[in-house]
Design an enzyme around this catalytic site. Sequence first.
Site, short mmCIF file in Angstrom:
data_model
loop_
_atom_site.label_atom_id
_atom_site.label_comp_id
_atom_site.label_asym_id
_atom_site.label_seq_id
_atom_site.Cartn_x
_atom_site.Cartn_y
_atom_site.Cartn_z
N LYS A 163 0.83 -1.21 0.00
CA LYS A 163 0.00 0.00 0.00
C LYS A 163 0.88 1.27 0.00
CE LYS A 163 -3.91 -2.18 2.36
NZ LYS A 163 -4.95 -2.01 3.40
N TYR A 169 -12.38 -2.21 -3.65
CA TYR A 169 -12.92 -2.26 -2.29
C TYR A 169 -14.45 -2.27 -2.28
CZ TYR A 169 -8.38 -1.59 0.02
OH TYR A 169 -7.11 -1.76 0.51
N ASN A 225 -1.95 -0.20 6.96
CA ASN A 225 -1.44 -1.51 7.40
C ASN A 225 -0.54 -2.17 6.38
OD1 ASN A 225 -3.44 -2.19 5.64
ND2 ASN A 225 -4.53 -3.57 7.00
N HIS A 251 -1.87 -5.39 1.26
CA HIS A 251 -3.18 -6.02 1.02
C HIS A 251 -2.93 -7.38 0.39
CE1 HIS A 251 -7.28 -6.69 -0.37
NE2 HIS A 251 -6.71 -7.16 -1.47
N GLU A 279 -9.32 -9.94 -8.10
CA GLU A 279 -8.33 -8.87 -7.92
C GLU A 279 -7.20 -8.97 -8.95
OE1 GLU A 279 -7.44 -9.27 -3.74
OE2 GLU A 279 -9.35 -8.38 -3.16
P1 CMP Z 1 -7.32 -4.56 3.34
O1 CMP Z 1 -6.83 -5.95 3.50
O2 CMP Z 1 -6.69 -3.74 2.27
O3 CMP Z 1 -8.89 -4.61 3.08
C1 CMP Z 1 -9.80 -3.66 3.59
C2 CMP Z 1 -9.11 -2.62 4.39
O4 CMP Z 1 -9.94 -1.83 5.16
C3 CMP Z 1 -8.18 -3.27 5.39
O5 CMP Z 1 -7.09 -3.82 4.73
C4 CMP Z 1 -7.89 -2.11 6.32
O6 CMP Z 1 -6.72 -1.40 5.92
C5 CMP Z 1 -9.10 -1.23 6.13
N1 CMP Z 1 -9.86 -1.08 7.37
C6 CMP Z 1 -10.43 -2.05 8.09
N2 CMP Z 1 -11.04 -1.52 9.17
C7 CMP Z 1 -10.84 -0.18 9.12
C8 CMP Z 1 -11.23 0.91 9.95
N3 CMP Z 1 -11.95 0.71 11.05
N4 CMP Z 1 -10.83 2.14 9.58
C9 CMP Z 1 -10.09 2.33 8.44
N5 CMP Z 1 -9.72 1.34 7.62
C10 CMP Z 1 -10.08 0.10 7.97
#
Ligand code: CMP
Length: 143
Positions: A9, A49, A112, A115, A126
């Site tokens: 990311k 998403y 985080n 992905h 995807e």
């Molecule tokens: P990802 O695996 O990319 O898929 C969905 C994403 O939503 C997840 O990683 C997180 O980075 C994001 N996400 C999940 N919960 C929250 C939250 N409470 N606030 C912001 N982002 C979130």
Amino acid sequence: MEKTFLMVKPDGVQRNLVGEIVNRFERKGFKLVGAKLMQISDELASEHYGEHKERPFFGELVDFITSGPVFAMVWEGENVIKTAREMMGKTNPAEALPGTVRGDFGVTVGKNVIHGSDSPESAEREINLFFNETELVSYEKQD
Ligand code: CMP
């Protein structure tokens, strides 16, 4: 052979973690069959998403994933979808174990670092969303 979609990311790219992350999956023994540094459009982010459209953080999610370049990858190997998820660690870095990508490098649930597809269906969706067939390479690799 099973394939999965992984993406460093924008926070991971900004923090120079692309090499570290590629290295982890290479050392594990998985095969890299596609990779590109790219800027995600709003349209692609919303599509990617789509399942989170109704969540309160959807806007934030799209804003963040389009905030800078991402490094998109396709990896191949036995059980690569599940194993890659384990190597990434839990979505919330506060709950991710040390030794996982998010456990070692992440702090917040939004930023985080990585992905990864969570099922065979999402991997196929995807991969097709991010890569053309011509961008994926088929080759033999020694174990
Ligand atoms: P990802 O695996 O990319 O898929 C969905 C994403 O939503 C997840 O990683 C997180 O980075 C994001 N996400 C999940 N919960 C929250 C939250 N409470 N606030 C912001 N982002 C979130």
